[in-house]
Scaffold this motif. Structure first.
Motif, PDB file in Angstrom:
ATOM      1  N   UNK A   9      -5.589 -19.851 -18.355  1.00 28.18           N
ATOM      2  CA  UNK A   9      -6.872 -18.568 -18.147  1.00 28.18           C
ATOM      3  C   UNK A   9      -5.587 -17.916 -18.697  1.00 28.18           C
ATOM      4  N   UNK A  10      -4.879 -16.765 -19.640  1.00 32.59           N
ATOM      5  CA  UNK A  10      -3.585 -16.680 -20.004  1.00 32.59           C
ATOM      6  C   UNK A  10      -4.461 -15.291 -19.822  1.00 32.59           C
ATOM      7  N   UNK A  11      -3.604 -14.119 -19.316  1.00 32.17           N
ATOM      8  CA  UNK A  11      -3.583 -12.676 -19.477  1.00 32.17           C
ATOM      9  C   UNK A  11      -2.716 -11.359 -18.887  1.00 32.17           C
ATOM     10  N   UNK A  12      -2.228 -10.534 -19.311  1.00 32.34           N
ATOM     11  CA  UNK A  12      -0.938  -9.520 -19.517  1.00 32.34           C
ATOM     12  C   UNK A  12      -1.048  -9.049 -17.932  1.00 32.34           C
ATOM     13  N   UNK A  13       0.188  -8.905 -17.452  1.00 31.39           N
ATOM     14  CA  UNK A  13       0.189  -7.795 -16.051  1.00 31.39           C
ATOM     15  C   UNK A  13       0.574  -6.469 -17.126  1.00 31.39           C
ATOM     16  N   UNK A  14      -0.547  -5.556 -16.294  1.00 30.60           N
ATOM     17  CA  UNK A  14      -0.960  -4.092 -16.596  1.00 30.60           C
ATOM     18  C   UNK A  14       0.450  -3.450 -15.852  1.00 30.60           C
ATOM     19  N   UNK A  22       7.781  -2.196  -8.577  1.00 31.38           N
ATOM     20  CA  UNK A  22       8.255  -3.236  -9.836  1.00 31.38           C
ATOM     21  C   UNK A  22       7.108  -4.305  -9.906  1.00 31.38           C
ATOM     22  N   UNK A  23       6.724  -4.321  -8.860  1.00 33.31           N
ATOM     23  CA  UNK A  23       6.103  -6.430  -8.785  1.00 33.31           C
ATOM     24  C   UNK A  23       4.689  -5.793  -9.517  1.00 33.31           C
ATOM     25  N   UNK A  24       3.416  -6.877  -8.705  1.00 31.57           N
ATOM     26  CA  UNK A  24       2.496  -6.704  -8.766  1.00 31.57           C
ATOM     27  C   UNK A  24       1.947  -6.867  -7.589  1.00 31.57           C
ATOM     28  N   UNK A  25       1.360  -5.077  -7.475  1.00 32.25           N
ATOM     29  CA  UNK A  25       0.312  -4.713  -6.287  1.00 32.25           C
ATOM     30  C   UNK A  25      -0.728  -6.205  -5.694  1.00 32.25           C
ATOM     31  N   UNK A  26       0.298  -7.004  -4.624  1.00 30.74           N
ATOM     32  CA  UNK A  26      -0.363  -7.788  -3.678  1.00 30.74           C
ATOM     33  C   UNK A  26      -2.240  -7.620  -3.997  1.00 30.74           C
ATOM     34  N   UNK A  27      -2.605  -6.717  -3.966  1.00 32.89           N
ATOM     35  CA  UNK A  27      -4.907  -6.716  -4.194  1.00 32.89           C
ATOM     36  C   UNK A  27      -5.013  -6.676  -5.672  1.00 32.89           C
ATOM     37  N   UNK A  28      -4.259  -6.560  -6.259  1.00 39.17           N
ATOM     38  CA  UNK A  28      -4.196  -6.866  -7.722  1.00 39.17           C
ATOM     39  C   UNK A  28      -4.723  -8.628  -8.287  1.00 39.17           C
ATOM     40  N   UNK A  29      -4.235  -9.562  -6.672  1.00 40.03           N
ATOM     41  CA  UNK A  29      -4.156 -10.559  -7.149  1.00 40.03           C
ATOM     42  C   UNK A  29      -5.823 -11.663  -7.115  1.00 40.03           C
ATOM     43  N   UNK A  30      -6.505 -10.728  -5.787  1.00 43.02           N
ATOM     44  CA  UNK A  30      -7.899 -10.585  -5.704  1.00 43.02           C
ATOM     45  C   UNK A  30      -8.541 -10.307  -7.347  1.00 43.02           C
ATOM     46  N   UNK A  31      -8.257  -8.841  -8.088  1.00 36.00           N
ATOM     47  CA  UNK A  31      -8.747  -9.242  -9.345  1.00 36.00           C
ATOM     48  C   UNK A  31      -8.894 -10.078 -10.147  1.00 36.00           C
ATOM     49  N   UNK A  72       5.582  -8.831 -12.683  1.00 39.20           N
ATOM     50  CA  UNK A  72       5.910  -7.879 -13.348  1.00 39.20           C
ATOM     51  C   UNK A  72       5.176  -7.191 -13.993  1.00 39.20           C
ATOM     52  N   UNK A  73       5.630  -6.063 -14.905  1.00 36.60           N
ATOM     53  CA  UNK A  73       4.799  -5.418 -15.872  1.00 36.60           C
ATOM     54  C   UNK A  73       5.130  -5.909 -16.770  1.00 36.60           C
ATOM     55  N   UNK A  74       4.190  -6.377 -17.667  1.00 32.56           N
ATOM     56  CA  UNK A  74       4.510  -7.119 -18.769  1.00 32.56           C
ATOM     57  C   UNK A  74       4.262  -8.855 -18.991  1.00 32.56           C
ATOM     58  N   UNK A  75       4.734  -9.577 -17.606  1.00 29.70           N
ATOM     59  CA  UNK A  75       4.602 -10.389 -17.663  1.00 29.70           C
ATOM     60  C   UNK A  75       2.837 -11.414 -17.705  1.00 29.70           C
ATOM     61  N   UNK A  76       3.643 -12.449 -18.901  1.00 22.57           N
ATOM     62  CA  UNK A  76       1.759 -13.292 -18.922  1.00 22.57           C
ATOM     63  C   UNK A  76       1.720 -14.486 -18.038  1.00 22.57           C
ATOM     64  N   UNK A  77       0.390 -14.290 -17.179  1.00 20.11           N
ATOM     65  CA  UNK A  77       0.413 -15.148 -16.566  1.00 20.11           C
ATOM     66  C   UNK A  77      -0.505 -16.480 -16.907  1.00 20.11           C
ATOM     67  N   UNK A  78      -0.761 -17.194 -15.418  1.00 17.65           N
ATOM     68  CA  UNK A  78      -1.568 -17.931 -16.908  1.00 17.65           C
ATOM     69  C   UNK A  78      -2.078 -18.782 -15.510  1.00 17.65           C
ATOM     70  N   UNK A  79      -3.599 -18.633 -15.269  1.00 18.47           N
ATOM     71  CA  UNK A  79      -4.276 -19.068 -14.330  1.00 18.47           C
ATOM     72  C   UNK A  79      -4.708 -20.288 -14.179  1.00 18.47           C
ATOM     73  N   UNK A  80      -4.646 -21.392 -13.170  1.00 19.18           N
ATOM     74  CA  UNK A  80      -4.768 -22.620 -13.801  1.00 19.18           C
ATOM     75  C   UNK A  80      -5.770 -23.053 -12.937  1.00 19.18           C
ATOM     76  N   UNK A  81      -7.033 -23.973 -12.971  1.00 17.99           N
ATOM     77  CA  UNK A  81      -8.207 -23.768 -12.161  1.00 17.99           C
ATOM     78  C   UNK A  81      -8.523 -25.499 -12.087  1.00 17.99           C
ATOM     79  N   UNK A  82      -8.797 -25.821 -11.069  1.00 21.49           N
ATOM     80  CA  UNK A  82      -9.767 -26.948 -11.081  1.00 21.49           C
ATOM     81  C   UNK A  82     -10.224 -27.099  -9.533  1.00 21.49           C
ATOM     82  N   UNK A  83     -11.654 -27.505  -9.973  1.00 21.40           N
ATOM     83  CA  UNK A  83     -12.281 -27.650  -8.385  1.00 21.40           C
ATOM     84  C   UNK A  83     -12.253 -27.927  -6.894  1.00 21.40           C
TER      85      UNK A  83
END
Length: 157
Positions: A9-14, A22-31, A72-83
């Protein structure tokens, strides 16, 4: 993770997800975990409502995040998920977050959910059909909310 391509799943850091450093706030990772897991569940079951229609729901009982590098802002992150572990009433999903483009390992997370009977708000055994879908996962599936250009071969450019 194994060599088989996991669900991705890919999404862009807002901008608003970043802190004063200037980096993603740690609590945002729960989101990020929650959003990625919702896409994963939707892929496995077609629609979250299908669980609810069976008087079933899932509730988070544990979430652990380990940070490896900043995003950081505007990075595209990819979450890779497995059971991970699938027990009698609970299951764990493992996520790894990479920066898309250079494959920089950003963070990993483990989330454990318990299956509940919605009407009673009590845990219940995971039904066999749901267990089977969790065990099978969604290898090779890519969902993107990042806005990157996907060419016909399925690869982003």
């Amino acid at each position: 993770m194994s060599s088989e391509q996991p669900f991705r799943f890919r999404f862009r850091v807002r901008y608003g997800e970043c802190d004063a450093q200037g980096v993603v706030f740690n609590a945002r990772y729960a989101d990020y975990v929650d959003i990625a897991i919702n896409e994963y569940i939707r892929t496995l079951f077609g629609d979250y409502q299908r669980l609810l229609d069976q008087d079933l729901d899932i509730q988070v009982v544990s979430l652990t995040v380990n940070w490896k590098a900043p995003a950081q802002f505007d990075d595209v992150l990819e979450a890779r998920i497995r059971a991970g572990r699938i027990g009698n009433t609970s299951f764990t999903l493992h996520l790894e977050f990479y920066r898309y483009g250079d494959d920089k390992f950003i963070a990993d997370a483990d989330i454990t959910d318990v299956m509940i009977r919605s009407s009673k708000m009590e845990k219940t055994p995971i039904p066999d059909n749901i267990r089977a879908r969790l065990e099978a996962g969604a290898p090779g599936v890519l969902i993107s909310h990042a806005g990157e250009h996907i060419v016909a071969s399925g690869q982003a450019s």
